[in-house]
Scaffold this motif. Structure first.
Motif, mmCIF file in Angstrom:
data_model
loop_
_atom_site.group_PDB
_atom_site.id
_atom_site.type_symbol
_atom_site.label_atom_id
_atom_site.label_comp_id
_atom_site.label_asym_id
_atom_site.label_seq_id
_atom_site.Cartn_x
_atom_site.Cartn_y
_atom_site.Cartn_z
ATOM 1 N N GLY A 161 0.824 -1.211 0.000
ATOM 2 C CA GLY A 161 0.000 0.000 0.000
ATOM 3 C C GLY A 161 0.853 1.252 0.000
ATOM 4 O O GLY A 161 1.890 1.300 0.623
ATOM 5 N N ILE A 162 0.428 2.243 -0.713
ATOM 6 C CA ILE A 162 1.164 3.513 -0.719
ATOM 7 C C ILE A 162 0.243 4.578 -0.174
ATOM 8 O O ILE A 162 -0.866 4.757 -0.666
ATOM 9 N N ALA A 163 0.691 5.315 0.858
ATOM 10 C CA ALA A 163 -0.102 6.423 1.362
ATOM 11 C C ALA A 163 -0.105 7.500 0.304
ATOM 12 O O ALA A 163 0.925 8.070 -0.030
ATOM 13 N N ALA A 164 -1.274 7.804 -0.245
ATOM 14 C CA ALA A 164 -1.342 8.675 -1.410
ATOM 15 C C ALA A 164 -0.789 10.061 -1.133
ATOM 16 O O ALA A 164 -0.165 10.667 -1.975
ATOM 17 N N GLU A 165 -0.998 10.593 0.084
ATOM 18 C CA GLU A 165 -0.607 11.987 0.309
ATOM 19 C C GLU A 165 0.852 12.135 0.699
ATOM 20 O O GLU A 165 1.592 12.874 0.104
ATOM 21 N N ALA A 166 1.248 11.402 1.775
ATOM 22 C CA ALA A 166 2.480 11.789 2.449
ATOM 23 C C ALA A 166 3.768 11.285 1.810
ATOM 24 O O ALA A 166 4.793 11.371 2.425
ATOM 25 N N GLN A 167 3.755 10.784 0.588
ATOM 26 C CA GLN A 167 4.987 10.266 0.013
ATOM 27 C C GLN A 167 5.874 11.392 -0.499
ATOM 28 O O GLN A 167 5.454 12.202 -1.325
ATOM 29 N N PHE A 168 7.116 11.427 -0.002
ATOM 30 C CA PHE A 168 8.079 12.397 -0.491
ATOM 31 C C PHE A 168 8.799 11.838 -1.706
ATOM 32 O O PHE A 168 9.076 10.648 -1.778
ATOM 33 N N VAL A 178 19.475 7.183 5.870
ATOM 34 C CA VAL A 178 18.265 7.569 5.156
ATOM 35 C C VAL A 178 17.180 8.026 6.134
ATOM 36 O O VAL A 178 16.398 8.941 5.835
ATOM 37 N N ASN A 179 17.170 7.419 7.331
ATOM 38 C CA ASN A 179 16.182 7.832 8.338
ATOM 39 C C ASN A 179 16.382 9.273 8.779
ATOM 40 O O ASN A 179 15.459 9.898 9.300
ATOM 41 N N ARG A 180 17.580 9.813 8.574
ATOM 42 C CA ARG A 180 17.847 11.196 8.966
ATOM 43 C C ARG A 180 17.311 12.205 7.961
ATOM 44 O O ARG A 180 17.424 13.406 8.174
ATOM 45 N N LEU A 181 16.742 11.720 6.874
ATOM 46 C CA LEU A 181 16.287 12.649 5.840
ATOM 47 C C LEU A 181 14.946 13.291 6.159
ATOM 48 O O LEU A 181 14.671 14.418 5.753
ATOM 49 N N LYS A 182 14.086 12.527 6.861
ATOM 50 C CA LYS A 182 12.714 12.999 7.058
ATOM 51 C C LYS A 182 12.610 14.405 7.678
ATOM 52 O O LYS A 182 11.828 15.214 7.194
ATOM 53 N N PRO A 183 13.381 14.728 8.730
ATOM 54 C CA PRO A 183 13.265 16.088 9.303
ATOM 55 C C PRO A 183 13.486 17.185 8.261
ATOM 56 O O PRO A 183 12.778 18.187 8.255
ATOM 57 N N HIS A 184 14.453 16.990 7.366
ATOM 58 C CA HIS A 184 14.726 18.021 6.355
ATOM 59 C C HIS A 184 13.556 18.181 5.405
ATOM 60 O O HIS A 184 13.227 19.280 4.982
ATOM 61 N N LEU A 185 12.908 17.048 5.109
ATOM 62 C CA LEU A 185 11.783 17.096 4.196
ATOM 63 C C LEU A 185 10.595 17.770 4.846
ATOM 64 O O LEU A 185 9.911 18.572 4.232
ATOM 65 N N LEU A 186 10.355 17.455 6.110
ATOM 66 C CA LEU A 186 9.231 18.065 6.812
ATOM 67 C C LEU A 186 9.434 19.569 6.919
ATOM 68 O O LEU A 186 8.521 20.347 6.697
ATOM 69 N N LYS A 187 10.671 19.963 7.224
ATOM 70 C CA LYS A 187 10.944 21.388 7.418
ATOM 71 C C LYS A 187 10.703 22.164 6.137
ATOM 72 O O LYS A 187 10.065 23.206 6.146
ATOM 73 N N SER A 188 11.165 21.647 5.016
ATOM 74 C CA SER A 188 11.005 22.410 3.778
ATOM 75 C C SER A 188 9.560 22.412 3.316
ATOM 76 O O SER A 188 9.089 23.357 2.712
ATOM 77 N N ILE A 196 5.498 22.863 15.273
ATOM 78 C CA ILE A 196 6.102 21.757 14.520
ATOM 79 C C ILE A 196 7.470 22.187 14.008
ATOM 80 O O ILE A 196 8.432 21.428 14.064
ATOM 81 N N GLU A 197 7.543 23.460 13.540
ATOM 82 C CA GLU A 197 8.827 23.973 13.058
ATOM 83 C C GLU A 197 9.869 23.953 14.160
ATOM 84 O O GLU A 197 11.022 23.640 13.931
ATOM 85 N N GLN A 198 9.406 24.282 15.365
ATOM 86 C CA GLN A 198 10.330 24.232 16.501
ATOM 87 C C GLN A 198 10.885 22.837 16.679
ATOM 88 O O GLN A 198 12.073 22.638 16.829
ATOM 89 N N LYS A 199 9.946 21.865 16.647
ATOM 90 C CA LYS A 199 10.377 20.479 16.837
ATOM 91 C C LYS A 199 11.348 20.076 15.735
ATOM 92 O O LYS A 199 12.358 19.446 15.989
ATOM 93 N N VAL A 200 11.015 20.467 14.492
ATOM 94 C CA VAL A 200 11.881 20.114 13.368
ATOM 95 C C VAL A 200 13.235 20.795 13.525
ATOM 96 O O VAL A 200 14.269 20.201 13.270
ATOM 97 N N ASP A 201 13.208 22.063 13.981
ATOM 98 C CA ASP A 201 14.468 22.781 14.218
ATOM 99 C C ASP A 201 15.310 22.063 15.245
ATOM 100 O O ASP A 201 16.511 21.886 15.066
ATOM 101 N N GLU A 202 14.653 21.618 16.328
ATOM 102 C CA GLU A 202 15.404 20.905 17.369
ATOM 103 C C GLU A 202 16.043 19.653 16.779
ATOM 104 O O GLU A 202 17.196 19.357 17.011
ATOM 105 N N GLN A 203 15.223 18.915 16.016
ATOM 106 C CA GLN A 203 15.748 17.690 15.407
ATOM 107 C C GLN A 203 16.913 18.017 14.495
ATOM 108 O O GLN A 203 17.923 17.335 14.479
ATOM 109 N N GLU A 204 16.728 19.113 13.728
ATOM 110 C CA GLU A 204 17.761 19.479 12.767
ATOM 111 C C GLU A 204 19.057 19.838 13.476
ATOM 112 O O GLU A 204 20.128 19.458 13.049
ATOM 113 N N GLN A 205 18.917 20.587 14.583
ATOM 114 C CA GLN A 205 20.117 20.942 15.339
ATOM 115 C C GLN A 205 20.808 19.695 15.853
ATOM 116 O O GLN A 205 22.015 19.564 15.776
#
Lengths: 191, 233
Positions: free
Chosen positions: B2-9, B142-152, B193-202
């Motif tokens: 199954g592929i989640a139609a929306e959230a695929q990067f 590869v698991n480290r990529l998701k935060p960058h994708l969410l942030k952008s 959410i941006e804060q959380k992503v920023d924290e993760q990114e840092q």
């Protein structure tokens, strides 16, 4: 002891009717089905694991090969075999080029040779072929010094290590294939 | 499957090595990304040029691009991951071209290399790369990529917001209060959410920097995580 009725024979598999199921079983070298000899899925899996353990211990493979295996699943059931097949193809191309280059006494483009070696190094690293990779490193050092004799020696060693690796990986794939055949294909018998 | 139609990067992977292309494609697919692979920086730019305005006629043949592209449809790429050492245009050259392009500069770029050269790594990070992966790339990378994708993605959504406000001001007053409240809510959500992503990114950035320092200290090629020196968050 399960009773079995031979339905059909097609070397190396036989189709038996065992407990109302049609089962394909692997024939051993004696012509007797492998399961009759006491060998089966478990024994073949043990053989595979033993071979892998030896290859890791000898440094032929490293943990990257495990990563390859982890990437294989139902959605990509032949992933390791596919990657390794590509690796063999690319490697043999490179080995041919290196051999041709060094067979030519006038050869001088060691920079180009370094590029080929980097490719070989990278792909070997990607599949976990540790010993082949290490020979590439030594080979590259010789090429950076334009050391033709050193390169020839390194090439011989590289060819040797590559052949060894290829044989072992084929052994591994054969064991895997036998294991999946010995696991059998089961169909319900119809009366 | 199954592929989640929306959230695929959608990730564009660039590598001249056929083995590494197969590896990175599998790593990304296993992590539920949609993947396109190309074998050079110039093909990558061609592919990216199909986003938005079409500049001239695309010359990519379908055999070198692994996904279907409809020329009249916008192709969205959420992240670019590229090898550093490639003939012609290097991964660094590609990074510069992307960051210099007004339409592409916000796409996060990750660089991969089989060589551990701290000066190279630092230069890439300083010039806009989000991450630098040492090859062979692992699932944990590869698991480290998701935060960058969410942030952008949230950055892009935030940029769309002011446009929405302008449009809504022209509408009648009645629904305005409701809309304002909704917008404020959305903005708050996005900030947190941006804060959380920023924290993760840092955390990710500091672990990358740690990696650079430690790799430059240890002469061997073994990764810090196996020698027990790093504790990534």
């Amino acid at each position: 002891m399960r009773t079995a009725k031979l339905i059909e024979q097609c070397v190396p598999l036989s189709l038996y009717l065992i407990n109302n199921e049609y089962v394909y079983k692997l024939l051993g070298k004696t012509g007797l089905p492998v399961w009759m000899l006491g060998l089966g899925v478990d024994r073949l899996r043990a053989d595979m694991n033993r071979l892998l353990a030896i290859l890791f211990h000898q440094g032929v493979l490293d943990e990257q090969f495990l990563q390859l295996q982890q990437l294989q699943d139902e959605s990509s059931p032949n992933f390791v075999f596919e990657v390794v097949t590509i690796y063999f193809r690319e490697s043999e191309k490179l080995l041919r080029i290196l051999r041709d280059n060094l067979s030519d006494r006038e050869f001088s483009d060691y920079a180009k040779m370094g590029i080929h070696l980097n490719q070989f190094l990278g792909s070997s690293s990607s599949i976990g072929a540790k010993r082949v990779r290490n020979v590439c490193v030594a080979f590259r050092a010789a090429s950076e010094q334009n050391n033709r004799l050193g390169c020839l020696r390194a090439l011989e060693l590289l060819e040797h290590e590559y052949c060894f690796l290829k044989n072992k990986l084929y052994e591994l794939f054969q064991l895997e294939q036998q294991r999946s055949m010995a696991a059998g294909v089961r169909y319900p018998a119809q009366h | 499957m199954g592929i989640a139609a929306e959230a695929q990067f959608h990730v564009l992977a660039v590598d001249d090595s056929v083995i590494d292309r197969k590896m990175i494609e599998r790593l990304l697919k296993v992590s539920s990304f949609q993947v396109t692979t190309v074998d050079s920086g110039s093909k990558a730019l061609e592919f990216l040029g199909l986003m938005g305005d079409v500049h001239g006629n695309p010359t990519i043949q379908s055999s070198s691009v692994s996904s279907h592209v409809h020329h009249h449809q916008e192709v969205e790429v959420n992240l670019i991951i590229t090898d550093y050492c490639m003939p012609g245009m290097t991964g660094y050259d590609l990074l510069k071209k992307i960051k210099e392009s007004s339409s592409l500069k916000d796409i996060p770029v990750v660089i991969m290399s089989s060589e551990n050269v701290p000066s190279r790594i630092n230069r890439c990070l300083e010039d806009g790369a989000e991450e630098f992966f040492l090859k062979p790339v692992r699932l944990s990378d590869v698991n480290r990529l998701k935060p960058h994708l969410l942030k952008s993605k949230f950055k892009a959504q935030q940029q769309q917001l002011p446009q929405q406000e302008e449009l809504e001001q022209k509408e009648p007053d009645q629904p305005q209060q409701k809309q304002q409240q909704q917008q404020e809510k959305e903005e708050e959500e996005m900030e947190s959410i941006e804060q959380k992503v920023d924290e993760q990114e840092q955390a990710v950035q500091s672990s990358v920097k740690r990696k650079i320092v430690e790799e430059s200290l240890s002469p061997e090629r073994t990764r810090p995580r196996y020698s027990g020196l790093t504790m990534a968050t």
